[in-house]
Motif scaffolding. Structure first.
Motif, PDB file in Angstrom:
ATOM      1  N   ASP A 233      13.808  68.037  33.804  1.00  0.00           N
ATOM      2  CA  ASP A 233      14.598  68.994  34.577  1.00  0.00           C
ATOM      3  C   ASP A 233      14.347  68.798  36.073  1.00  0.00           C
ATOM      4  O   ASP A 233      13.627  67.886  36.483  1.00  0.00           O
ATOM      5  CB  ASP A 233      14.372  70.434  34.093  1.00  0.00           C
ATOM      6  CG  ASP A 233      13.012  70.983  34.439  1.00  0.00           C
ATOM      7  OD1 ASP A 233      12.164  70.221  34.927  1.00  0.00           O
ATOM      8  OD2 ASP A 233      12.791  72.192  34.224  1.00  0.00           O
ATOM      9  N   GLY A 234      14.971  69.643  36.886  1.00  0.00           N
ATOM     10  CA  GLY A 234      14.959  69.462  38.337  1.00  0.00           C
ATOM     11  C   GLY A 234      13.583  69.684  38.946  1.00  0.00           C
ATOM     12  O   GLY A 234      12.756  70.416  38.400  1.00  0.00           O
ATOM     13  N   PRO A 236      11.721  70.864  42.409  1.00  0.00           N
ATOM     14  CA  PRO A 236      11.785  71.377  43.781  1.00  0.00           C
ATOM     15  C   PRO A 236      10.681  70.778  44.653  1.00  0.00           C
ATOM     16  O   PRO A 236       9.703  70.214  44.141  1.00  0.00           O
ATOM     17  CB  PRO A 236      11.589  72.881  43.596  1.00  0.00           C
ATOM     18  CG  PRO A 236      10.868  73.034  42.304  1.00  0.00           C
ATOM     19  CD  PRO A 236      11.207  71.845  41.448  1.00  0.00           C
ATOM     20  N   THR A 258      14.553  64.659  39.412  1.00  0.00           N
ATOM     21  CA  THR A 258      14.276  65.243  38.098  1.00  0.00           C
ATOM     22  C   THR A 258      13.091  64.518  37.481  1.00  0.00           C
ATOM     23  O   THR A 258      12.789  63.386  37.863  1.00  0.00           O
ATOM     24  CB  THR A 258      15.470  65.074  37.139  1.00  0.00           C
ATOM     25  OG1 THR A 258      15.810  63.683  37.075  1.00  0.00           O
ATOM     26  CG2 THR A 258      16.683  65.855  37.604  1.00  0.00           C
TER      27      THR A 258
ATOM     28  N   ALA B  15      10.723  78.519  40.502  1.00  0.00           N
ATOM     29  CA  ALA B  15      10.502  77.126  40.896  1.00  0.00           C
ATOM     30  C   ALA B  15      10.208  77.073  42.401  1.00  0.00           C
ATOM     31  O   ALA B  15      10.934  76.452  43.173  1.00  0.00           O
ATOM     32  CB  ALA B  15      11.708  76.266  40.524  1.00  0.00           C
ATOM     33  N   ALA B  19      13.749  78.048  45.054  1.00  0.00           N
ATOM     34  CA  ALA B  19      14.539  77.545  43.927  1.00  0.00           C
ATOM     35  C   ALA B  19      14.269  78.375  42.674  1.00  0.00           C
ATOM     36  O   ALA B  19      13.208  78.996  42.537  1.00  0.00           O
ATOM     37  CB  ALA B  19      14.217  76.074  43.652  1.00  0.00           C
ATOM     38  N   ILE B  21      15.153  78.082  38.259  1.00  0.00           N
ATOM     39  CA  ILE B  21      15.732  77.276  37.193  1.00  0.00           C
ATOM     40  C   ILE B  21      16.363  78.231  36.192  1.00  0.00           C
ATOM     41  O   ILE B  21      15.717  79.180  35.745  1.00  0.00           O
ATOM     42  CB  ILE B  21      14.654  76.398  36.512  1.00  0.00           C
ATOM     43  CG1 ILE B  21      14.225  75.277  37.469  1.00  0.00           C
ATOM     44  CG2 ILE B  21      15.184  75.813  35.207  1.00  0.00           C
ATOM     45  CD1 ILE B  21      13.073  74.432  36.957  1.00  0.00           C
ATOM     46  N   LEU B  62      18.650  73.535  38.152  1.00  0.00           N
ATOM     47  CA  LEU B  62      17.803  73.916  39.279  1.00  0.00           C
ATOM     48  C   LEU B  62      18.737  74.419  40.373  1.00  0.00           C
ATOM     49  O   LEU B  62      19.645  73.703  40.794  1.00  0.00           O
ATOM     50  CB  LEU B  62      16.993  72.718  39.778  1.00  0.00           C
ATOM     51  CG  LEU B  62      16.124  72.979  41.011  1.00  0.00           C
ATOM     52  CD1 LEU B  62      14.886  73.786  40.656  1.00  0.00           C
ATOM     53  CD2 LEU B  62      15.698  71.662  41.666  1.00  0.00           C
ATOM     54  N   GLN B  64      18.842  75.605  44.098  1.00  0.00           N
ATOM     55  CA  GLN B  64      18.098  75.629  45.356  1.00  0.00           C
ATOM     56  C   GLN B  64      18.781  76.642  46.271  1.00  0.00           C
ATOM     57  O   GLN B  64      20.000  76.610  46.422  1.00  0.00           O
ATOM     58  CB  GLN B  64      18.188  74.239  45.989  1.00  0.00           C
ATOM     59  CG  GLN B  64      17.039  73.886  46.867  1.00  0.00           C
ATOM     60  CD  GLN B  64      16.185  72.802  46.246  1.00  0.00           C
ATOM     61  OE1 GLN B  64      16.702  71.774  45.822  1.00  0.00           O
ATOM     62  NE2 GLN B  64      14.895  73.045  46.183  1.00  0.00           N
TER      63      GLN B  64
END
Lengths: 340, 255
Positions: A233-234, A236, A258, B15, B19, B21, B62, B64
């Motif tokens: 997943d992403g 940050p 990711t 996150a 951010a 998720i 995600l 942001q």
């Protein structure tokens, strides 16, 4: 003739950076951008640029550059020694350099990265909206790489504006400690209670495997509760991912978008920059904060960057280069207006 | 056949300071991934204030945000509202790329180890990779890096404990239940099976990204000599065909 800066000798890893490439992470494009946005903005403020203008981030030691055309206004934000044609000049002060003059930036006395900015910025074609260099994807900067000896950097301005020089007292910038504040998550549930306690209570050390992408830490292994693979997943900025070794990697400006290792926590923005300035062997500790506290830290950081122009003072050093220009400038005013 | 698929309640995960998720589920499944991309479109269309960008992945997004404009709490509420009542929609026809790969040896140094761990011969591993019908679930990690679903289960293996600091461009790799094609030299903890001369990212092309989420991939084994030949072509692009979407989704489209 268009004004250029000729790189007579490139530092070990100098890249042009701005605030980074926003909006393309969904295609796997890294954000990049200054590893230390505060010092990057300080270098820009000293030459009257906006904080997001492209400037050079150098690593451990700086570059030697020769003016072709000009005059050019340059400032270095770093704990470093400088010379112009062999004469020592101060950092944290804007300098007006004329055709043929050489600015030599030495080795950093502290920190990992310093910044130099030129008034008006570089005349570069943005790639996907940014001039930030991302070496791994060969994107941004002059040609997608670090500065090389022999490069000629085109400038936006052929001539520096006719105005007084500025200086910034770096002791006015917020102090940075060895405590990095984090928000737990997004995958703290992938770690045992003992793992989270080790992460928050033990010392970690910056390893030699550290670059603009990430910083591997040495220290006690962090125990996983259910393996070390997640569905990717992403990621940050400042995410602390823990691969199978149990040793954390903090992901920085050039991070991949990711990934599939669980992330125990994320370092708050301003402290990511503090980590990016730590050298291998330096110790640190993580401290958990909640969303409200992280929001206050972010807000203070924005105020600090926004307030940089108000911290600038007029500098007398430019008399070295052009004493006649002193006439007509307000030398007792102190603060100089900035980006408006 | 029903065109509505229910998912478990979406989960919000913290996150960092700018951010969030939003997670619709876990694992690798076509329905789940399609729902992620629908939610991503909804978020874009809703124009929620303070969102800087989104990164849709296999099973989550995600989000942001600019902490000067919004905070996690109101943003999280907006995201959960948008996630409520996602329905399945018609699927469009897809592109299938035929991607040549030189497997094993210096082109894929983990092939033997992957075969050993799965109890298969290397030829069998290559055959399985070349018979699988892969789907691009997301782009991420590096520019144009395509995460592929459809890796045969017998080949599922954990990633390397310790990621490599450098893997070559064009690596065809597997990690966990996923396969991938890497566009540029990058650090990676995935197992290297082979290399393709196809570049999934090239700034000289417009658009620079070859693959899109939802595209399909079929690998075809080539010799080292053929790899070299294709690699030597300027701007080599792999073959591509149009395929119909899965039948169940086509019924939905007709409804």
């Amino acid at each position: 003739m268009t004004t250029h800066l000729h790189v007579a000798s490139a530092g070990p890893s100098s890249t042009i950076q701005d605030r980074g490439r926003v909006g393309y992470q969904r295609y796997g494009v890294s954000v990049a951008g200054a590893a230390d946005p505060l010092l990057h903005a300080a270098a820009n403020a000293l030459v009257g640029n906006r904080p997001d203008e492209g400037a050079v981030e150098f690593t451990l030691a700086g570059d030697s550059i020769v003016v072709e055309g000009g005059p050019v206004r340059i400032a270095v934000a770093a704990d470093v020694g400088l010379t112009v044609d062999g004469d020592a000049v101060p950092a944290w002060t804007s300098l007006r350099l004329t055709d043929g003059q050489t600015l030599r930036i030495g080795a950093l006395r502290s920190g990992m990265r310093g910044y130099w900015a030129v008034e008006g910025g570089f005349a570069l074609q943005p790639v996907l909206g940014s001039v930030a260099t991302h070496i791994r994807s060969r994107m941004g900067g002059l040609d997608g790489t670090a500065l090389k000896t022999g490069d000629r950097l085109p400038l936006q301005l052929d001539q520096a504006a006719d105005q007084g020089e500025r200086r910034l007292d770096p002791s006015l910038l917020p102090a940075r400690g060895e405590r990095l504040r984090v928000m737990l998550g997004p995958q703290q549930d992938y770690f045992t209670q003992a793992g989270i306690e080790a992460f928050l209570e033990e010392d970690y050390t910056v390893s030699h495997e550290a670059d603009r992408m990430g910083c591997r830490l040495d220290g006690p292994a962090i125990e996983h509760a259910r393996g070390f693979n997640i569905t990717s997943d992403g990621i940050p900025l400042g995410a602390v991912q823990v691969p199978g070794t149990g040793r954390p990697i903090v992901l920085l400006a050039d991070r991949q978008t990711t990934g599939g290792y669980p992330k125990i926590a994320c370092v708050v923005g301003p402290d990511v920059a503090a980590l990016a300035q730590m050298r291998p062997g330096e110790r640190l500790r993580f401290t958990a904060v909640d969303a409200a506290e992280a929001g206050r830290i972010q807000a203070r950081h924005r105020e600090t960057i926004g307030g940089l122009p108000a911290l600038l003072q007029s500098a007398g050093g430019f008399a070295l280069y052009d004493s006649g220009r002193l006439l007509g400038f307000n030398l007792i005013g102190g603060a100089v207006t900035g980006w408006d | 056949m029903s065109v509505t698929t229910a998912f478990p309640a979406p989960v919000l995960r913290t996150a960092g300071d700018s951010a969030l998720i939003v997670e619709l589920g876990d694992g690798i499944a076509q329905d789940l991934n399609a729902a992620v991309h629908r939610l991503d479109r909804r978020i874009a269309e809703a124009g929620v204030s303070g969102i800087v960008e989104t990164v849709p992945t296999y099973r989550s997004i995600l989000v942001q945000f600019d902490p000067a404009v919004t905070t996690a709490e109101p943003l999280g509420r907006s995201l959960l509202e948008l996630a409520a009542g996602l329905t399945q929609e018609a699927a469009e026809p897809q592109l299938r790329w035929i991607v040549p790969v030189c497997f094993g040896g210096g082109h894929g140094e983990d092939l033997d180890e992957v075969a050993r761990r799965s109890g298969l011969g290397t030829e069998e591993v290559v055959r399985l990779h070349c018979s699988a019908d892969y789907r691009v679930y997301m782009l991420g990690f590096s520019p144009g890096f395509a995460y592929l679903g459809g890796l045969p289960e017998v080949l599922h293996q954990p990633r390397r404990e310790n990621p490599r600091m450098v893997t070559p461009a064009g690596s065809v790799m597997q990690g966990g239940a996923q396969a991938a094609i890497s566009p540029i030299a990058m650090p990676s903890g995935w197992h290297l099976l082979g290399r393709t001369p196809a570049r999934t990212f090239d700034l000289r092309r417009e658009p620079p990204f070859l693959l899109a989420p939802g595209d399909r991939i079929r690998f075809t084994a080539v010799t080292a000599a053929e790899f070299d030949r294709l690699d030597g072509l300027n701007g080599y692009l792999p073959d591509c065909e149009t395929v119909a979407a899965p039948a169940t989704l086509m019924q939905g489209a007709a409804a």
